[in-house]
Design a protein around this motif. Structure first.
Motif, mmCIF file in Angstrom:
data_model
loop_
_atom_site.group_PDB
_atom_site.id
_atom_site.type_symbol
_atom_site.label_atom_id
_atom_site.label_comp_id
_atom_site.label_asym_id
_atom_site.label_seq_id
_atom_site.Cartn_x
_atom_site.Cartn_y
_atom_site.Cartn_z
ATOM 1 N N GLY A 15 0.818 -1.212 0.000
ATOM 2 C CA GLY A 15 0.000 0.000 0.000
ATOM 3 C C GLY A 15 0.850 1.260 0.000
ATOM 4 O O GLY A 15 0.594 2.202 -0.752
ATOM 5 N N LEU A 16 1.884 1.275 0.828
ATOM 6 C CA LEU A 16 2.786 2.435 0.864
ATOM 7 C C LEU A 16 3.550 2.585 -0.452
ATOM 8 O O LEU A 16 3.724 3.703 -0.946
ATOM 9 C CB LEU A 16 3.760 2.319 2.034
ATOM 10 C CG LEU A 16 3.199 2.721 3.390
ATOM 11 C CD1 LEU A 16 4.157 2.299 4.505
ATOM 12 C CD2 LEU A 16 2.927 4.207 3.446
ATOM 13 N N ALA A 17 3.994 1.474 -1.013
ATOM 14 C CA ALA A 17 4.716 1.538 -2.294
ATOM 15 C C ALA A 17 3.806 2.071 -3.401
ATOM 16 O O ALA A 17 4.224 2.913 -4.209
ATOM 17 C CB ALA A 17 5.263 0.162 -2.662
ATOM 18 N N LEU A 18 2.573 1.604 -3.440
ATOM 19 C CA LEU A 18 1.623 2.090 -4.438
ATOM 20 C C LEU A 18 1.327 3.575 -4.227
ATOM 21 O O LEU A 18 1.234 4.338 -5.188
ATOM 22 C CB LEU A 18 0.327 1.272 -4.380
ATOM 23 C CG LEU A 18 0.431 -0.151 -4.914
ATOM 24 C CD1 LEU A 18 -0.757 -0.994 -4.465
ATOM 25 C CD2 LEU A 18 0.535 -0.126 -6.440
ATOM 26 N N ASP A 25 -5.620 5.016 -5.834
ATOM 27 C CA ASP A 25 -6.785 4.144 -5.705
ATOM 28 C C ASP A 25 -6.356 2.736 -5.287
ATOM 29 O O ASP A 25 -6.935 2.142 -4.380
ATOM 30 C CB ASP A 25 -7.561 4.102 -7.021
ATOM 31 C CG ASP A 25 -8.915 3.443 -6.864
ATOM 32 O OD1 ASP A 25 -9.622 3.771 -5.886
ATOM 33 O OD2 ASP A 25 -9.258 2.595 -7.696
ATOM 34 N N GLN A 26 -5.324 2.222 -5.943
ATOM 35 C CA GLN A 26 -4.806 0.892 -5.591
ATOM 36 C C GLN A 26 -4.230 0.897 -4.176
ATOM 37 O O GLN A 26 -4.367 -0.078 -3.447
ATOM 38 C CB GLN A 26 -3.742 0.456 -6.587
ATOM 39 C CG GLN A 26 -4.299 -0.019 -7.905
ATOM 40 C CD GLN A 26 -3.174 -0.539 -8.773
ATOM 41 O OE1 GLN A 26 -2.376 0.245 -9.296
ATOM 42 N NE2 GLN A 26 -3.107 -1.845 -8.906
ATOM 43 N N ALA A 27 -3.567 1.981 -3.798
ATOM 44 C CA ALA A 27 -2.988 2.072 -2.456
ATOM 45 C C ALA A 27 -4.076 2.000 -1.394
ATOM 46 O O ALA A 27 -3.951 1.261 -0.415
ATOM 47 C CB ALA A 27 -2.185 3.365 -2.308
ATOM 48 N N ALA A 28 -5.162 2.763 -1.589
ATOM 49 C CA ALA A 28 -6.258 2.758 -0.617
ATOM 50 C C ALA A 28 -6.890 1.377 -0.520
ATOM 51 O O ALA A 28 -7.238 0.918 0.570
ATOM 52 C CB ALA A 28 -7.310 3.796 -1.011
ATOM 53 N N HIS A 29 -7.010 0.703 -1.635
ATOM 54 C CA HIS A 29 -7.601 -0.643 -1.649
ATOM 55 C C HIS A 29 -6.670 -1.674 -1.013
ATOM 56 O O HIS A 29 -7.109 -2.550 -0.267
ATOM 57 C CB HIS A 29 -7.928 -1.049 -3.088
ATOM 58 C CG HIS A 29 -8.474 -2.432 -3.193
ATOM 59 N ND1 HIS A 29 -9.755 -2.766 -2.814
ATOM 60 C CD2 HIS A 29 -7.897 -3.583 -3.623
ATOM 61 C CE1 HIS A 29 -9.939 -4.054 -2.996
ATOM 62 N NE2 HIS A 29 -8.841 -4.578 -3.496
#
Length: 131
Positions: A15-18, A25-29
């Motif tokens: 999540g942090l890398a994204l 959006d991908q990070a939040a998911h």
């Protein structure tokens, strides 16, 4: 992460890398725990990652809610470098506390809210640190 989707530490790292790559959006998911047996100390960091992601996506209300949740969880889990609940599968408590401090300051600065001052959920960081 594909081989072990329930590993909360891997989800946090992904999540942090994204987020850092601009994939908000991908990070939040991704920064969600999918199984309750995960490391409890990552929960505040995931909430703070979601807060910053939602802010970048323009959802200020959700960003503030996640920021408040992250700070509340951090206060419960590690209110100081030496106090708090038992940490499951964690590095030293002071390392966890430092991670909370850094990510909280970044999220508060981005969202424009000093949680302890405006949201009334406590003072995890001194207000001047968040500015």
């Amino acid at each position: 992460l594909e081989e072990n989707p329930n590993n909360s530490k891997l989800r946090l790292a992904a999540g942090l890398a994204l987020y850092r790559a601009g994939e908000y959006d991908q990070a939040a998911h991704t920064a969600h725990t999918t199984h309750p047996g995960g490391a409890n100390w990552v929960q505040p960091l995931m909430a703070l990652t979601r807060a910053m992601s939602h802010q970048q996506l323009g959802d200020e209300e959700q960003a503030r809610a996640e920021l408040s949740r992250g700070v509340q969880l951090a206060n419960e889990i590690a209110p100081s470098p030496t106090e708090g609940v038992e940490l499951q599968w964690a590095p030293d408590r002071w390392v966890v506390y430092a991670m909370y401090q850094v990510l909280t300051a970044e999220a508060e600065s981005m969202i424009g809210v000093a949680v302890g001052q405006e949201m009334g959920s406590g003072t995890f960081l001194p207000v001047e640190c968040a500015r």
